[in-house]
Design a protein around this motif. Structure first.
Motif, PDB file in Angstrom:
ATOM      1  N   CYS A 147      70.368   0.454  77.560  1.00 34.55           N
ATOM      2  CA  CYS A 147      69.224   0.322  76.404  1.00 34.55           C
ATOM      3  C   CYS A 147      68.132  -0.364  76.677  1.00 34.55           C
ATOM      4  O   CYS A 147      66.975   0.183  76.566  1.00 34.55           O
ATOM      5  CB  CYS A 147      69.849   0.182  74.981  1.00 34.55           C
ATOM      6  N   MET A 148      68.155  -1.866  77.174  1.00 37.44           N
ATOM      7  CA  MET A 148      67.111  -2.593  77.402  1.00 37.44           C
ATOM      8  C   MET A 148      66.402  -2.214  78.722  1.00 37.44           C
ATOM      9  O   MET A 148      65.195  -2.204  78.746  1.00 37.44           O
ATOM     10  CB  MET A 148      67.781  -3.933  77.843  1.00 37.44           C
ATOM     11  N   LEU A 149      67.187  -1.478  79.599  1.00 34.12           N
ATOM     12  CA  LEU A 149      66.290  -0.982  80.831  1.00 34.12           C
ATOM     13  C   LEU A 149      65.367   0.204  80.549  1.00 34.12           C
ATOM     14  O   LEU A 149      64.368   0.324  80.978  1.00 34.12           O
ATOM     15  CB  LEU A 149      67.373  -0.735  82.044  1.00 34.12           C
ATOM     16  N   VAL A 150      66.031   0.984  79.782  1.00 35.99           N
ATOM     17  CA  VAL A 150      65.251   2.190  79.314  1.00 35.99           C
ATOM     18  C   VAL A 150      63.996   1.767  78.658  1.00 35.99           C
ATOM     19  O   VAL A 150      62.905   2.318  78.863  1.00 35.99           O
ATOM     20  CB  VAL A 150      66.086   3.172  78.411  1.00 35.99           C
ATOM     21  N   ILE A 151      64.168   1.004  77.447  1.00 32.18           N
ATOM     22  CA  ILE A 151      63.166   0.407  76.843  1.00 32.18           C
ATOM     23  C   ILE A 151      62.068  -0.307  77.713  1.00 32.18           C
ATOM     24  O   ILE A 151      60.747  -0.127  77.318  1.00 32.18           O
ATOM     25  CB  ILE A 151      63.642  -0.545  75.577  1.00 32.18           C
ATOM     26  N   VAL A 152      62.466  -1.329  78.494  1.00 30.17           N
ATOM     27  CA  VAL A 152      61.585  -1.564  79.483  1.00 30.17           C
ATOM     28  C   VAL A 152      60.734  -0.590  80.369  1.00 30.17           C
ATOM     29  O   VAL A 152      59.588  -0.950  80.638  1.00 30.17           O
ATOM     30  CB  VAL A 152      62.104  -2.802  80.470  1.00 30.17           C
ATOM     31  N   SER A 153      61.341   0.147  80.694  1.00 31.41           N
ATOM     32  CA  SER A 153      60.490   1.345  81.283  1.00 31.41           C
ATOM     33  C   SER A 153      59.610   1.965  80.592  1.00 31.41           C
ATOM     34  O   SER A 153      58.481   2.496  81.077  1.00 31.41           O
ATOM     35  CB  SER A 153      61.468   2.410  81.730  1.00 31.41           C
ATOM     36  N   TRP A 154      59.542   1.875  79.288  1.00 34.65           N
ATOM     37  CA  TRP A 154      58.425   2.433  78.344  1.00 34.65           C
ATOM     38  C   TRP A 154      57.198   1.615  78.228  1.00 34.65           C
ATOM     39  O   TRP A 154      56.286   1.947  77.653  1.00 34.65           O
ATOM     40  CB  TRP A 154      58.899   2.578  76.921  1.00 34.65           C
ATOM     41  N   VAL A 155      57.258   0.233  78.938  1.00 37.59           N
ATOM     42  CA  VAL A 155      56.169  -0.655  78.863  1.00 37.59           C
ATOM     43  C   VAL A 155      55.343  -0.237  79.432  1.00 37.59           C
ATOM     44  O   VAL A 155      53.873  -0.142  79.470  1.00 37.59           O
ATOM     45  CB  VAL A 155      56.592  -2.168  79.483  1.00 37.59           C
ATOM     46  N   SER A 156      55.401   0.768  80.630  1.00 46.05           N
ATOM     47  CA  SER A 156      54.358   1.419  81.475  1.00 46.05           C
ATOM     48  C   SER A 156      53.413   2.340  80.684  1.00 46.05           C
ATOM     49  O   SER A 156      52.262   2.419  80.981  1.00 46.05           O
ATOM     50  CB  SER A 156      54.693   2.057  82.751  1.00 46.05           C
ATOM     51  N   PHE A 157      53.898   2.825  79.361  1.00 40.82           N
ATOM     52  CA  PHE A 157      52.871   3.815  78.818  1.00 40.82           C
ATOM     53  C   PHE A 157      51.949   3.084  78.047  1.00 40.82           C
ATOM     54  O   PHE A 157      50.910   3.432  77.876  1.00 40.82           O
ATOM     55  CB  PHE A 157      53.977   4.510  77.577  1.00 40.82           C
ATOM     56  N   TRP A 158      52.030   1.649  77.691  1.00 42.86           N
ATOM     57  CA  TRP A 158      51.140   0.926  77.124  1.00 42.86           C
ATOM     58  C   TRP A 158      50.230   0.007  78.022  1.00 42.86           C
ATOM     59  O   TRP A 158      49.389  -0.642  77.874  1.00 42.86           O
ATOM     60  CB  TRP A 158      51.867  -0.287  76.366  1.00 42.86           C
ATOM     61  N   LEU A 212      59.012   7.002  85.288  1.00 46.28           N
ATOM     62  CA  LEU A 212      58.338   7.072  86.754  1.00 46.28           C
ATOM     63  C   LEU A 212      57.581   8.095  86.797  1.00 46.28           C
ATOM     64  O   LEU A 212      56.510   8.144  87.513  1.00 46.28           O
ATOM     65  CB  LEU A 212      59.204   6.417  87.840  1.00 46.28           C
ATOM     66  N   LEU A 213      58.047   9.175  86.578  1.00 43.42           N
ATOM     67  CA  LEU A 213      57.510  10.689  86.873  1.00 43.42           C
ATOM     68  C   LEU A 213      56.291  10.774  86.039  1.00 43.42           C
ATOM     69  O   LEU A 213      55.267  11.373  86.340  1.00 43.42           O
ATOM     70  CB  LEU A 213      58.329  11.737  86.679  1.00 43.42           C
ATOM     71  N   GLU A 214      56.443  10.203  84.757  1.00 42.71           N
ATOM     72  CA  GLU A 214      55.322  10.498  83.891  1.00 42.71           C
ATOM     73  C   GLU A 214      53.919   9.535  84.125  1.00 42.71           C
ATOM     74  O   GLU A 214      52.879   9.941  84.261  1.00 42.71           O
ATOM     75  CB  GLU A 214      55.734   9.642  82.433  1.00 42.71           C
ATOM     76  N   PHE A 215      54.195   8.340  84.897  1.00 41.85           N
ATOM     77  CA  PHE A 215      52.911   7.591  85.545  1.00 41.85           C
ATOM     78  C   PHE A 215      52.636   8.618  86.789  1.00 41.85           C
ATOM     79  O   PHE A 215      51.097   8.554  86.887  1.00 41.85           O
ATOM     80  CB  PHE A 215      53.300   6.483  86.089  1.00 41.85           C
ATOM     81  N   ALA A 216      53.031   9.224  87.375  1.00 40.48           N
ATOM     82  CA  ALA A 216      52.603  10.148  88.346  1.00 40.48           C
ATOM     83  C   ALA A 216      51.871  11.263  87.896  1.00 40.48           C
ATOM     84  O   ALA A 216      50.635  11.584  88.460  1.00 40.48           O
ATOM     85  CB  ALA A 216      53.759  10.568  89.369  1.00 40.48           C
ATOM     86  N   LEU A 217      52.297  11.684  86.677  1.00 45.34           N
ATOM     87  CA  LEU A 217      51.518  13.023  86.037  1.00 45.34           C
ATOM     88  C   LEU A 217      50.088  12.174  85.317  1.00 45.34           C
ATOM     89  O   LEU A 217      49.260  12.857  85.672  1.00 45.34           O
ATOM     90  CB  LEU A 217      52.323  13.317  85.023  1.00 45.34           C
ATOM     91  N   VAL A 218      50.392  11.073  84.964  1.00 47.04           N
ATOM     92  CA  VAL A 218      49.219  10.344  84.427  1.00 47.04           C
ATOM     93  C   VAL A 218      48.251   9.941  85.572  1.00 47.04           C
ATOM     94  O   VAL A 218      46.959  10.335  85.195  1.00 47.04           O
ATOM     95  CB  VAL A 218      49.516   9.039  83.683  1.00 47.04           C
ATOM     96  N   ASN A 219      48.469   9.666  86.670  1.00 44.60           N
ATOM     97  CA  ASN A 219      47.639   9.437  87.715  1.00 44.60           C
ATOM     98  C   ASN A 219      47.050  10.449  88.376  1.00 44.60           C
ATOM     99  O   ASN A 219      45.708  10.552  88.475  1.00 44.60           O
ATOM    100  CB  ASN A 219      48.486   8.741  88.846  1.00 44.60           C
ATOM    101  N   TYR A 220      47.717  11.634  88.313  1.00 37.61           N
ATOM    102  CA  TYR A 220      47.196  13.095  88.943  1.00 37.61           C
ATOM    103  C   TYR A 220      46.092  13.510  87.556  1.00 37.61           C
ATOM    104  O   TYR A 220      44.834  14.091  88.077  1.00 37.61           O
ATOM    105  CB  TYR A 220      48.293  13.943  89.072  1.00 37.61           C
ATOM    106  N   ALA A 221      46.532  13.345  86.391  1.00 36.96           N
ATOM    107  CA  ALA A 221      45.575  13.845  85.554  1.00 36.96           C
ATOM    108  C   ALA A 221      44.108  12.879  85.249  1.00 36.96           C
ATOM    109  O   ALA A 221      43.309  13.579  85.149  1.00 36.96           O
ATOM    110  CB  ALA A 221      46.271  13.689  83.942  1.00 36.96           C
ATOM    111  N   SER A 222      44.418  11.642  85.762  1.00 34.09           N
ATOM    112  CA  SER A 222      43.458  10.705  85.591  1.00 34.09           C
ATOM    113  C   SER A 222      42.288  11.177  86.771  1.00 34.09           C
ATOM    114  O   SER A 222      41.190  11.026  86.803  1.00 34.09           O
ATOM    115  CB  SER A 222      43.807   9.029  85.732  1.00 34.09           C
ATOM    116  N   ARG A 223      43.039  11.572  88.122  1.00 32.45           N
ATOM    117  CA  ARG A 223      42.145  11.858  89.108  1.00 32.45           C
ATOM    118  C   ARG A 223      41.497  13.203  88.734  1.00 32.45           C
ATOM    119  O   ARG A 223      40.364  13.349  89.141  1.00 32.45           O
ATOM    120  CB  ARG A 223      42.837  11.858  90.433  1.00 32.45           C
ATOM    121  N   SER A 224      42.337  14.008  88.156  1.00 33.78           N
ATOM    122  CA  SER A 224      41.645  15.434  88.000  1.00 33.78           C
ATOM    123  C   SER A 224      40.519  15.237  87.018  1.00 33.78           C
ATOM    124  O   SER A 224      39.281  15.873  86.685  1.00 33.78           O
ATOM    125  CB  SER A 224      42.664  16.161  87.325  1.00 33.78           C
ATOM    126  N   ASP A 225      40.736  14.000  86.029  1.00 34.93           N
ATOM    127  CA  ASP A 225      39.520  13.862  84.798  1.00 34.93           C
ATOM    128  C   ASP A 225      38.481  13.352  85.538  1.00 34.93           C
ATOM    129  O   ASP A 225      37.114  13.982  85.315  1.00 34.93           O
ATOM    130  CB  ASP A 225      40.073  12.984  83.856  1.00 34.93           C
TER     131      ASP A 225
END
Length: 437
Positions: free
Chosen positions: A257-268, A323-336
């Motif tokens: 559970c802690m590892l999953v929650i730590v992975s959400w830190v990247s959203f912030w 991790l895939l969410e960041f790849a999508l965010v990076n792609y969306a950022s470059r698209s923006d």
């Protein structure tokens, strides 16, 4: 009679009584035991190869052997090898009328032997045994007691490693039933029958402590087996073990559970902090994979899915999804950024064309052009309100960029979906555990 004669008569009687008492006191019961043993077990008088008579003293009836045991300890329960180790005091009792003897008026309770080959012994063996040994420190932990009416009690301390087939579908929320089976090897039920001793045939040491299990209860039963050579008597003890969940909660569930929650830190984190977000995602993914492989290394390879497999698989999916969410965010950022650059160039071109047109056209032309633009704007069909866009517009995003919207949505979606998974997981497996019980 003269008084002197009375005195000598009393003195003589007292001497006789004292002599009689002295003779009784000098009786050597150890010598009596030796004579009795030589009498009943002497050469040509007793043959240990012949089984005792049956219930009615005839050879047509089976010899009955009553069994009881005392479980001294259970050292380990191995999930990988599917076995458990136990130390017990094992006892058998049967009647052999050939061993009757005089108890000297009840003063000789029983005779004791330490050599099992001196009398007939049942051919009992543990059918699910993998390994076993006797205890010989300081002396062999075995004795045989022969009672005056011919009853024989055999007691021995042994350590066994027994097979215990396990069903790990609910691991680590499972219960396991491990059996201890005893059967006759050569005598069929027509000659030898094993029976549980009445009363309390199985006893367990108090304060039995197991590191990962709790002994909930035990049951005694019969398990006679039929083969091509006949039917053989069999006894079994079923030990019901419940796995201690607190250990796995601390060692597996909470860290995952802690590892999953730590992975959400990247959203912030800021979408521009590429090294931080990538290193956080990769680190949590590798840690989760290591945790999963460590769990599977302690379990046997089975063909079905275990409860712990579902948990680690979903947790690994959440970490990988972050991790895939960041790849999508990076792609969306470059698209923006690309879209903003295109809009900027388009505005520059429009501005340049308007400046050139203003130099060529006069004031009337400018007024006509402005009127046409205004008419064009008023003629455009009004856009229908979109609920999803209206909801997304409420989030405090910078310039309403798609990359920022993805991060904001992930901050809410990931925890909600993980909480829903926990609700389904625990309700499902705890309910199945109650059904199994």
């Amino acid at each position: 009679m003269a008084p002197g004669h009375y005195f000598w008569a009393i003195f003589y009687f007292a001497c006789l009584c004292s002599a009689s008492l002295a003779n009784n006191a000098k009786v050597n019961f150890r010598e009596k035991e030796k004579k009795i043993l030589d009498q009943i077990l002497g050469a040509g008088k007793y043959d240990a190869r012949i089984r005792p008579s049956g219930i009615n003293g005839t050879d047509l009836e089976a010899t009955q052997v009553f069994v009881n045991m005392f479980l001294r300890s259970i050292s380990k329960i191995d999930d990988y090898k599917m076995e458990y180790s136990v130390q017990l005091t094992f006892r058998e009792q049967w009647l052999d009328e050939r061993l009757k003897f005089d108890d000297i008026g009840g003063r000789l309770k029983y005779l004791t032997l330490t050599e099992a080959n001196r009398v007939w012994m049942p051919d009992l063996f543990f059918s699910n045994e993998k390994e076993g040994h006797f205890h010989n420190i300081i002396m062999p932990n075995v004795y045989i007691r022969i009672f005056p009416y011919g009853s024989v009690l055999y007691s021995i301390r042994i350590s066994l490693t027994l097979a215990c087939p396990m069903n790990l579908k609910l691991y680590p929320l499972d219960r396991q039933v491990c059996s201890l089976r005893m059967a006759s090897y050569g005598w069929t039920t027509a000659d030898l029958v094993f029976l549980w001793k009445e009363g309390d045939p199985v006893q367990v040491v108090k304060n039995l402590h197991l590191p990962r299990f709790t002994l909930e209860k035990f049951l005694t039963d019969y398990c006679n087996s039929k083969t091509n050579t006949g039917e053989y008597s069999c006894l079994k003890v079923d030990l019901l073990f419940k796995r201690e969940f607190s250990y796995y909660l601390i060692q597996i569930y909470i860290p995952c559970c802690m590892l999953v929650i730590v992975s959400w830190v990247s959203f912030w984190l800021d979408q521009g902090a590429v090294p931080a977000r990538v290193s956080l995602g990769v680190t949590t993914l590798l840690t989760m994979a290591t945790q999963t492989s460590g769990i599977n290394a302690s379990l046997p390879p089975v063909s079905y899915t275990k409860a712990i497999d579902v948990w680690t698989g979903v947790c690994l999916t959440f970490v990988f999804g972050a991790l895939l969410e960041f790849a999508l965010v990076n792609y969306a950022s470059r698209s923006d950024m690309h879209r903003e650059n295109m809009k900027k160039k388009r505005r520059e071109l429009e501005q340049a064309s308007l400046d050139a047109a203003s130099d060529l056209l006069d004031t009337d032309s400018n007024a006509t052009f402005a009127m046409l633009r205004q008419c064009e704007v008023h003629m455009q069909a009004p856009k229908r309100p979109n609920c999803c866009r209206s909801w997304l517009a409420k989030f405090p995003t910078r310039k309403c960029s798609r990359s920022k919207r993805i991060d904001v949505i992930s901050r809410i979606t990931f925890p909600l979906v993980f909480a829903l998974f926990n609700l389904v997981y625990w309700s499902t497996y705890l309910f199945r555990e109650e059904e199994e019980e």
